[in-house]
Write a protein that holds these residues in place. Structure first.
Motif, PDB file in Angstrom:
ATOM      1  N   GLN A 224      71.980 -47.354   7.856  1.00 12.34           N
ATOM      2  CA  GLN A 224      72.964 -47.550   8.938  1.00 12.34           C
ATOM      3  C   GLN A 224      73.266 -46.211   9.605  1.00 12.34           C
ATOM      4  N   ARG A 225      73.540 -46.250  10.925  1.00 14.84           N
ATOM      5  CA  ARG A 225      73.795 -45.001  11.653  1.00 14.84           C
ATOM      6  C   ARG A 225      74.973 -44.221  11.081  1.00 14.84           C
ATOM      7  N   ASN A 226      76.032 -44.954  10.590  1.00 14.68           N
ATOM      8  CA  ASN A 226      77.212 -44.239  10.081  1.00 14.68           C
ATOM      9  C   ASN A 226      76.923 -43.487   8.779  1.00 14.68           C
ATOM     10  N   ALA A 227      75.732 -43.702   8.223  1.00 13.44           N
ATOM     11  CA  ALA A 227      75.371 -42.970   7.000  1.00 13.44           C
ATOM     12  C   ALA A 227      75.263 -41.471   7.289  1.00 13.44           C
ATOM     13  N   PHE A 228      74.977 -41.115   8.534  1.00  9.07           N
ATOM     14  CA  PHE A 228      74.851 -39.688   8.877  1.00  9.07           C
ATOM     15  C   PHE A 228      76.148 -38.964   8.497  1.00  9.07           C
ATOM     16  N   ASP A 229      77.299 -39.508   8.973  1.00 10.08           N
ATOM     17  CA  ASP A 229      78.591 -38.864   8.686  1.00 10.08           C
ATOM     18  C   ASP A 229      78.905 -38.896   7.190  1.00 10.08           C
ATOM     19  N   GLN A 230      78.500 -39.981   6.528  1.00  4.24           N
ATOM     20  CA  GLN A 230      78.763 -40.077   5.080  1.00  4.24           C
ATOM     21  C   GLN A 230      77.941 -39.031   4.308  1.00  4.24           C
ATOM     22  N   PHE A 231      76.692 -38.816   4.745  1.00  4.67           N
ATOM     23  CA  PHE A 231      75.868 -37.781   4.102  1.00  4.67           C
ATOM     24  C   PHE A 231      76.459 -36.390   4.365  1.00  4.67           C
ATOM     25  N   VAL A 232      76.981 -36.167   5.592  1.00  6.22           N
ATOM     26  CA  VAL A 232      77.581 -34.864   5.915  1.00  6.22           C
ATOM     27  C   VAL A 232      78.746 -34.604   4.965  1.00  6.22           C
ATOM     28  N   LYS A 233      79.604 -35.629   4.803  1.00 10.87           N
ATOM     29  CA  LYS A 233      80.780 -35.503   3.934  1.00 10.87           C
ATOM     30  C   LYS A 233      80.337 -35.202   2.483  1.00 10.87           C
ATOM     31  N   CYS A 234      79.325 -35.926   2.057  1.00  7.49           N
ATOM     32  CA  CYS A 234      78.819 -35.761   0.687  1.00  7.49           C
ATOM     33  C   CYS A 234      78.278 -34.344   0.496  1.00  7.49           C
ATOM     34  N   SER A 235      77.564 -33.862   1.505  1.00  2.00           N
ATOM     35  CA  SER A 235      76.980 -32.524   1.433  1.00  2.00           C
ATOM     36  C   SER A 235      78.068 -31.444   1.421  1.00  2.00           C
ATOM     37  N   GLN A 236      79.195 -31.726   2.125  1.00  2.00           N
ATOM     38  CA  GLN A 236      80.309 -30.763   2.130  1.00  2.00           C
ATOM     39  C   GLN A 236      81.068 -30.778   0.803  1.00  2.00           C
ATOM     40  N   GLU A 237      81.204 -31.993   0.221  1.00  2.00           N
ATOM     41  CA  GLU A 237      81.949 -32.125  -1.038  1.00  2.00           C
ATOM     42  C   GLU A 237      81.173 -31.575  -2.234  1.00  2.00           C
ATOM     43  N   HIS A 238      79.861 -31.767  -2.210  1.00  2.00           N
ATOM     44  CA  HIS A 238      79.021 -31.338  -3.340  1.00  2.00           C
ATOM     45  C   HIS A 238      77.949 -30.428  -2.761  1.00  2.00           C
ATOM     46  N   SER A 239      77.692 -29.365  -3.402  1.00  2.00           N
ATOM     47  CA  SER A 239      76.664 -28.452  -2.909  1.00  2.00           C
ATOM     48  C   SER A 239      75.301 -28.991  -3.387  1.00  2.00           C
ATOM     49  N   ILE A 240      74.599 -29.663  -2.507  1.00  2.00           N
ATOM     50  CA  ILE A 240      73.366 -30.363  -2.924  1.00  2.00           C
ATOM     51  C   ILE A 240      72.195 -29.371  -3.031  1.00  2.00           C
ATOM     52  N   ASP A 241      71.628 -29.270  -4.239  1.00  2.00           N
ATOM     53  CA  ASP A 241      70.460 -28.405  -4.440  1.00  2.00           C
ATOM     54  C   ASP A 241      69.161 -29.189  -4.272  1.00  2.00           C
ATOM     55  N   VAL A 242      69.193 -30.461  -4.705  1.00  2.00           N
ATOM     56  CA  VAL A 242      67.976 -31.276  -4.651  1.00  2.00           C
ATOM     57  C   VAL A 242      68.309 -32.616  -3.997  1.00  2.00           C
ATOM     58  N   LEU A 243      67.698 -32.887  -2.858  1.00  2.00           N
ATOM     59  CA  LEU A 243      67.845 -34.203  -2.221  1.00  2.00           C
ATOM     60  C   LEU A 243      66.602 -35.015  -2.550  1.00  2.00           C
ATOM     61  N   VAL A 244      66.788 -36.215  -3.098  1.00  2.00           N
ATOM     62  CA  VAL A 244      65.643 -37.102  -3.335  1.00  2.00           C
ATOM     63  C   VAL A 244      65.798 -38.343  -2.465  1.00  2.00           C
ATOM     64  N   ASN A 245      64.959 -38.461  -1.470  1.00  2.00           N
ATOM     65  CA  ASN A 245      64.922 -39.636  -0.607  1.00  2.00           C
ATOM     66  C   ASN A 245      64.071 -40.685  -1.286  1.00  2.00           C
ATOM     67  N   ASN A 246      64.717 -41.605  -1.960  1.00  2.00           N
ATOM     68  CA  ASN A 246      64.006 -42.582  -2.791  1.00  2.00           C
ATOM     69  C   ASN A 246      64.140 -44.022  -2.279  1.00  2.00           C
ATOM     70  N   ALA A 247      65.326 -44.393  -1.765  1.00  2.00           N
ATOM     71  CA  ALA A 247      65.591 -45.801  -1.422  1.00  2.00           C
ATOM     72  C   ALA A 247      64.552 -46.334  -0.438  1.00  2.00           C
ATOM     73  N   GLY A 248      64.076 -47.524  -0.689  1.00  2.00           N
ATOM     74  CA  GLY A 248      63.105 -48.124   0.216  1.00  2.00           C
ATOM     75  C   GLY A 248      62.667 -49.497  -0.248  1.00  2.00           C
TER      76      GLY A 248
END
Ligand code: NAP
Length: 288
Positions: free
Chosen positions: A64-88
């Protein structure tokens, strides 16, 4: 395996299959893990160990398009070292039988969703000068078999983004890994979608009866339990991915499973043969 450094993993689609195995292996290895799912309540039931081991669920639908803002928030809250794009998921159906909206849905989940996640995690990784981006693609990201045009198109396309990105961020301290699993023992086959227009005729139109489209769609639709030829162990896949990431891989693509290695060798051979056969024509088109 002991954690080399405090490391935070964000894994999309962590409630099931390869994502679930990877999330649990990363937690076991001592890493912090944030797992996305479309339904936290269901995820808690299908994977209760995740929260018990300290995993953090993040309810979002990356398609969903609103996932962009949710990912931004998540990235700000947690310092992401490893992103795994798995869902599909996989859409299986002949080109002629597949509706445009069905292709779009496949692209939203397998292409735009992962692209969103990547774009939102990059600024913080760039600022730190380190990070890992992992795409769970497929052998279908390199080989397009009959009946798999939409699925392969989505995986080819998102592989292209990651291949290009790997060169763009190499000097910024960010590594990119494209994982290409063969057939693995997960609920993946039970979620396959086939052309809606042909649901009443087994997922393919009359014109494709007796063709490879019928074979592929029928084989995909009738999977009640995981067949014997599916040899891939998702826990072993998870261990291999963690080893590659923590070991600081210097390759771009990681195929997983003997079936995938054999298929890739066959496709590379075919590419080589096409190149040899077309060389005289191909090299005769430059200006004199
Ligand atoms: N298993 C195989 O044989 C195989 C082979 C090659 C590649 N792969 C790739 O491996 C990845 C993981 O697959 P898997 O085998 O682990 O399958 P799985 O057990 O079905 O898990 C897929 C995950 O993706 C999420 N997902 C599924 N459909 C979605 C949709 N329409 N929108 C948003 N999220 C969706 C689900 O998350 P929620 O339901 O929790 O939201 C689920 O956790 C996929 O990208 C797949 O293409 C699998």
């Amino acid at each position: 395996m002991a954690a080399a450094s405090p490391s935070t993993w964000l894994i999309t689609g962590a409630s099931s299959g390869i994502g679930k195995s990877l999330a649990l292996e990363a937690l076991k290895a001592g890493y912090k893990v944030i797992g996305t799912t479309r339904d936290v309540g269901k995820a808690e039931i299908s994977c209760p160990e995740f929260s018990v081991m300290g995993g953090i669920w993040k309810g979002l639908d990356h398609a969903q398009r609103n996932a962009f803002d949710q990912f931004v928030k998540c990235s700000q809250e947690h310092s992401i070292d490893v992103l795994v794009n798995n869902a599909g998921y996989a859409f299986i159906g002949g080109v002629e039988d597949t509706g445009e909206d069905e292709v779009r849905d496949q692209m939203e989940v397998n292409f735009y969703g992962p692209l969103r996640a990547v774009r939102t995690c990059l600024p913080a990784m760039r600022a730190r000068g380190s990070g890992n981006i992992v795409l769970i693609s497929s052998g279908a990201g390199f080989i397009a078999r009959p009946g798999r045009a939409s699925y392969s198109a989505s995986k080819f396309a998102i592989e292209a983004v990651h291949e290009s990105l790997s060169q763009e961020v190499k000097t910024l301290g960010i590594k990119v890994l494209i994982v290409e699993p063969g057939a693995f023992r997960t609920p993946f086959s039970s979620r396959i979608i086939t052309p809606a227009q042909y649901n009443s005729s087994n997922g393919f139109s009359e014109a494709y009866k007796g063709t490879t489209v019928e074979q592929m769609v029928t084989a995909s639709r009738n999977i009640m339990s995981i067949p014997d030829f599916v040899k891939g162990d998702p826990d072993k896949a998870a261990q291999a991915i963690i080893e590659a990431v923590i070991g600081g891989h210097d390759y771009l693509r990681l195929p997983l499973g003997q079936d995938c290695v054999t298929a890739l060798e066959s496709k590379i051979g075919q590419l080589q043969r096409d190149l040899e056969a077309t060389k005289p024509l191909a090299t005769a088109t430059d200006v004199d």
